[in-house]
Design a protein around this motif. Structure first.
Motif, PDB file in Angstrom:
ATOM      1  N   VAL A 237     -35.925  71.842  48.738  1.00  0.00           N
ATOM      2  CA  VAL A 237     -37.247  72.426  48.474  1.00  0.00           C
ATOM      3  C   VAL A 237     -37.209  73.935  48.697  1.00  0.00           C
ATOM      4  O   VAL A 237     -37.798  74.709  47.921  1.00  0.00           O
ATOM      5  N   LEU A 238     -36.505  74.368  49.748  1.00  0.00           N
ATOM      6  CA  LEU A 238     -36.408  75.804  50.007  1.00  0.00           C
ATOM      7  C   LEU A 238     -35.684  76.506  48.860  1.00  0.00           C
ATOM      8  O   LEU A 238     -36.081  77.611  48.445  1.00  0.00           O
ATOM      9  N   THR A 239     -34.627  75.891  48.338  1.00  0.00           N
ATOM     10  CA  THR A 239     -33.929  76.470  47.189  1.00  0.00           C
ATOM     11  C   THR A 239     -34.856  76.591  45.995  1.00  0.00           C
ATOM     12  O   THR A 239     -34.882  77.624  45.300  1.00  0.00           O
ATOM     13  N   PHE A 240     -35.632  75.547  45.747  1.00  0.00           N
ATOM     14  CA  PHE A 240     -36.595  75.563  44.644  1.00  0.00           C
ATOM     15  C   PHE A 240     -37.609  76.698  44.807  1.00  0.00           C
ATOM     16  O   PHE A 240     -37.890  77.451  43.855  1.00  0.00           O
ATOM     17  N   LEU A 241     -38.143  76.863  46.005  1.00  0.00           N
ATOM     18  CA  LEU A 241     -39.136  77.908  46.246  1.00  0.00           C
ATOM     19  C   LEU A 241     -38.515  79.302  46.144  1.00  0.00           C
ATOM     20  O   LEU A 241     -39.090  80.213  45.543  1.00  0.00           O
ATOM     21  N   VAL A 242     -37.327  79.462  46.744  1.00  0.00           N
ATOM     22  CA  VAL A 242     -36.680  80.774  46.735  1.00  0.00           C
ATOM     23  C   VAL A 242     -36.350  81.207  45.314  1.00  0.00           C
ATOM     24  O   VAL A 242     -36.615  82.353  44.906  1.00  0.00           O
ATOM     25  N   LEU A 243     -35.788  80.306  44.520  1.00  0.00           N
ATOM     26  CA  LEU A 243     -35.409  80.672  43.148  1.00  0.00           C
ATOM     27  C   LEU A 243     -36.632  81.025  42.310  1.00  0.00           C
ATOM     28  O   LEU A 243     -36.586  81.966  41.506  1.00  0.00           O
ATOM     29  N   THR A 244     -37.720  80.298  42.477  1.00  0.00           N
ATOM     30  CA  THR A 244     -38.928  80.598  41.698  1.00  0.00           C
ATOM     31  C   THR A 244     -39.522  81.943  42.096  1.00  0.00           C
ATOM     32  O   THR A 244     -39.904  82.754  41.241  1.00  0.00           O
ATOM     33  N   VAL A 245     -39.594  82.186  43.403  1.00  0.00           N
ATOM     34  CA  VAL A 245     -40.137  83.470  43.869  1.00  0.00           C
ATOM     35  C   VAL A 245     -39.240  84.624  43.454  1.00  0.00           C
ATOM     36  O   VAL A 245     -39.712  85.687  43.016  1.00  0.00           O
ATOM     37  N   VAL A 246     -37.918  84.450  43.572  1.00  0.00           N
ATOM     38  CA  VAL A 246     -36.984  85.509  43.184  1.00  0.00           C
ATOM     39  C   VAL A 246     -37.081  85.783  41.686  1.00  0.00           C
ATOM     40  O   VAL A 246     -37.024  86.943  41.244  1.00  0.00           O
ATOM     41  N   SER A 247     -37.227  84.743  40.896  1.00  0.00           N
ATOM     42  CA  SER A 247     -37.382  84.925  39.453  1.00  0.00           C
ATOM     43  C   SER A 247     -38.638  85.735  39.122  1.00  0.00           C
ATOM     44  O   SER A 247     -38.595  86.685  38.327  1.00  0.00           O
ATOM     45  N   ASP A 248     -39.761  85.369  39.743  1.00  0.00           N
ATOM     46  CA  ASP A 248     -41.000  86.120  39.511  1.00  0.00           C
ATOM     47  C   ASP A 248     -40.875  87.564  39.984  1.00  0.00           C
ATOM     48  O   ASP A 248     -41.347  88.502  39.320  1.00  0.00           O
ATOM     49  N   THR A 249     -40.231  87.749  41.145  1.00  0.00           N
ATOM     50  CA  THR A 249     -40.069  89.099  41.677  1.00  0.00           C
ATOM     51  C   THR A 249     -39.174  89.954  40.793  1.00  0.00           C
ATOM     52  O   THR A 249     -39.460  91.133  40.527  1.00  0.00           O
ATOM     53  N   THR A 353     -41.416  74.191  37.094  1.00  0.00           N
ATOM     54  CA  THR A 353     -40.049  74.373  37.590  1.00  0.00           C
ATOM     55  C   THR A 353     -39.613  73.221  38.483  1.00  0.00           C
ATOM     56  O   THR A 353     -38.407  72.926  38.572  1.00  0.00           O
ATOM     57  N   ALA A 354     -40.554  72.540  39.122  1.00  0.00           N
ATOM     58  CA  ALA A 354     -40.206  71.458  40.057  1.00  0.00           C
ATOM     59  C   ALA A 354     -39.400  70.344  39.398  1.00  0.00           C
ATOM     60  O   ALA A 354     -38.343  69.950  39.927  1.00  0.00           O
ATOM     61  N   PRO A 355     -39.824  69.769  38.258  1.00  0.00           N
ATOM     62  CA  PRO A 355     -38.992  68.714  37.671  1.00  0.00           C
ATOM     63  C   PRO A 355     -37.637  69.222  37.193  1.00  0.00           C
ATOM     64  O   PRO A 355     -36.651  68.462  37.216  1.00  0.00           O
ATOM     65  N   VAL A 356     -37.552  70.474  36.771  1.00  0.00           N
ATOM     66  CA  VAL A 356     -36.270  71.032  36.317  1.00  0.00           C
ATOM     67  C   VAL A 356     -35.286  71.115  37.479  1.00  0.00           C
ATOM     68  O   VAL A 356     -34.123  70.686  37.362  1.00  0.00           O
ATOM     69  N   VAL A 357     -35.728  71.642  38.608  1.00  0.00           N
ATOM     70  CA  VAL A 357     -34.843  71.757  39.764  1.00  0.00           C
ATOM     71  C   VAL A 357     -34.470  70.384  40.301  1.00  0.00           C
ATOM     72  O   VAL A 357     -33.304  70.129  40.651  1.00  0.00           O
ATOM     73  N   TRP A 358     -35.448  69.475  40.377  1.00  0.00           N
ATOM     74  CA  TRP A 358     -35.153  68.130  40.866  1.00  0.00           C
ATOM     75  C   TRP A 358     -34.082  67.459  40.006  1.00  0.00           C
ATOM     76  O   TRP A 358     -33.107  66.883  40.534  1.00  0.00           O
ATOM     77  N   LEU A 359     -34.220  67.549  38.688  1.00  0.00           N
ATOM     78  CA  LEU A 359     -33.270  66.897  37.792  1.00  0.00           C
ATOM     79  C   LEU A 359     -31.887  67.513  37.901  1.00  0.00           C
ATOM     80  O   LEU A 359     -30.872  66.790  37.995  1.00  0.00           O
ATOM     81  N   LEU A 360     -31.770  68.834  37.915  1.00  0.00           N
ATOM     82  CA  LEU A 360     -30.459  69.469  37.981  1.00  0.00           C
ATOM     83  C   LEU A 360     -29.775  69.212  39.317  1.00  0.00           C
ATOM     84  O   LEU A 360     -28.546  69.014  39.364  1.00  0.00           O
ATOM     85  N   LEU A 361     -30.536  69.181  40.398  1.00  0.00           N
ATOM     86  CA  LEU A 361     -29.927  68.877  41.696  1.00  0.00           C
ATOM     87  C   LEU A 361     -29.405  67.442  41.731  1.00  0.00           C
ATOM     88  O   LEU A 361     -28.353  67.157  42.321  1.00  0.00           O
ATOM     89  N   VAL A 362     -30.166  66.540  41.130  1.00  0.00           N
ATOM     90  CA  VAL A 362     -29.678  65.149  41.070  1.00  0.00           C
ATOM     91  C   VAL A 362     -28.399  65.058  40.259  1.00  0.00           C
ATOM     92  O   VAL A 362     -27.445  64.336  40.629  1.00  0.00           O
ATOM     93  N   LEU A 363     -28.323  65.807  39.147  1.00  0.00           N
ATOM     94  CA  LEU A 363     -27.120  65.781  38.325  1.00  0.00           C
ATOM     95  C   LEU A 363     -25.941  66.460  39.004  1.00  0.00           C
ATOM     96  O   LEU A 363     -24.804  66.005  38.897  1.00  0.00           O
ATOM     97  N   PHE A 364     -26.196  67.515  39.770  1.00  0.00           N
ATOM     98  CA  PHE A 364     -25.095  68.273  40.390  1.00  0.00           C
ATOM     99  C   PHE A 364     -24.586  67.609  41.679  1.00  0.00           C
ATOM    100  O   PHE A 364     -23.363  67.484  41.864  1.00  0.00           O
TER     101      PHE A 364
END
Length: 368
Positions: A237-249, A353-364
């Motif tokens: 969850v922290l990775t998901f939040l950090v990546l979204t905030v960093v992208s917006d920033t 972004t939540a379903p995208v990150v969830w799906l890629l983490l499951v695949l990786f």
């Protein structure tokens, strides 16, 4: 010929029958000047006549008497009470500095406060973070349905949406994806039934908006709860939040400094292609670091792909909510968060972004 019958012609300069020629003097000159009609002043069609100015001729804005001080720039017309002063030329206008458009101090303060609440609930007790998600969902639904009713007259039923949305998040955390789908279906059914208690006019648009709201806010937010169920759930969850905030920033910083080409001017005039490149670069760099150091079994190149996907989904989510707000004719969904707008204005890039990150983490790295 009798001299008394003769009269001098008017304006001949002679006096009456008993008077000689009118003596010259200030009194008579003033009387004659008062009876003289001034000639109208005709403006030069080609512009100000420089020769007349040089001779000190009487023109509008020019000196009438010798003791008046002539203007420093005779070619610039004076402004009169009946005629406003001319607007300054574009060269004379001061350059305006770029503005963020919001109170950055309040925005930073609110962002830090929300971040502290999220981090504390995320790593201290997982169910507390699920409660934070549920509260954000309910408030977001309230903002969305309120704006729909105010601007479009659409009455999406809030009660079944709020109850079903909170249940959806909890079901996703407890029962996984199957529980989230079942809760989504029951929420949609509850919206249809709840709306039947009112007159049938507008039924179709109301229930359509209700089902859309149920999918857009709580169902997408459920994927955050699904990430939390893994053994390293808080770090995901922290990775998901950090990546979204960093992208917006990154999009904001690069776009504000270097943005020249509009990305989608009809939807969001402030977004630029340069800002999108900044979002991609920042998110990919942060993704490589997060996958290498925060996610068990993660690899840096997986983080690059994850960051690229986050930048794309976050941008599309932001544009999607901008489209909704343009259709509603509003700038923000709410005013709950100073410097940010409403809850929905902060969830716009997070939700898709939540379903995208969830799906890629499951695949990786698997579901954990």
């Amino acid at each position: 010929m009798n001299d008394s019958s003769w009269r001098a012609p008017a304006g001949s300069g002679f006096g009456g029958p008993d008077q000689g020629p009118a003596p010259a003097g200030p009194a008579y000159e003033g009387r004659r000047a008062a009876q003289t009609r001034p000639m109208p002043i005709v403006s030069d069609p080609a512009g100000d006549n420089q020769d007349d100015h040089d001779r000190g001729a009487a023109q509008p804005g020019g000196p009438l008497f010798r003791d008046e001080t002539p203007h420093e720039h005779p070619q610039e017309p004076m402004s009169s009470p009946s005629q406003p002063a001319p607007a300054p030329s574009p060269r004379q206008k001061p350059r305006q500095k770029k503005s963020a458009g919001r109170d950055l101090g309040a925005a930073i303060g609110v962002g830090l406060g929300l971040g502290a609440v999220i981090i504390a609930s995320l790593f201290i007790w997982k169910p507390a973070f699920v409660g934070v998600i549920a509260v954000a969902v309910v408030v977001g639904l309230w903002e969305l349905t309120s704006r729909l009713q105010e601007r479009k007259g659409i009455k999406a039923p809030l009660v079944p949406l709020a109850l079903g949305g909170a249940a959806m998040v909890v079901a996703g955390y407890v029962r996984g994806p199957e529980g989230a789908w079942v809760a989504m279906a029951l929420t949609a059914l509850a919206v249809l039934v709840w709306r039947m208690t009112e007159p049938p006019e507008g039924y179709l648009k109301d229930v359509t908006a209700g089902v859309f709201a149920a999918f857009y806010v709580p169902f997408l937010a459920t994927f955050v709860a699904l990430m939390l169920t893994a053994d390293d759930g808080p770090w995901r969850v922290l990775t998901f939040l950090v990546l979204t905030v960093v992208s917006d920033t990154g999009a904001y910083a690069v776009g504000w400094r270097f943005g020249r080409h509009k990305l989608a001017p009809r939807i969001s005039p402030g977004k630029t292609r340069e800002g999108l490149l900044g979002a991609v670069a920042f998110a990919m760099a942060a993704g490589a670091l997060c996958m290498e150091f925060l996610i068990d079994g993660g690899l840096w190149w997986q983080g690059l792909l994850l960051g690229l996907a986050v930048a794309a989904s976050a941008t599309l989510g932001d544009l999607g909510e901008s489209m909704i707000k343009r259709d509603l004719g509003i700038k923000d969904m709410g005013t709950l968060l100073p410097g940010h707008g409403g809850i929905m204005d902060r969830l716009d890039s997070l939700l898709p972004t939540a379903p995208v990150v969830w799906l890629l983490l499951v695949l990786f790295v698997g579901s954990g």
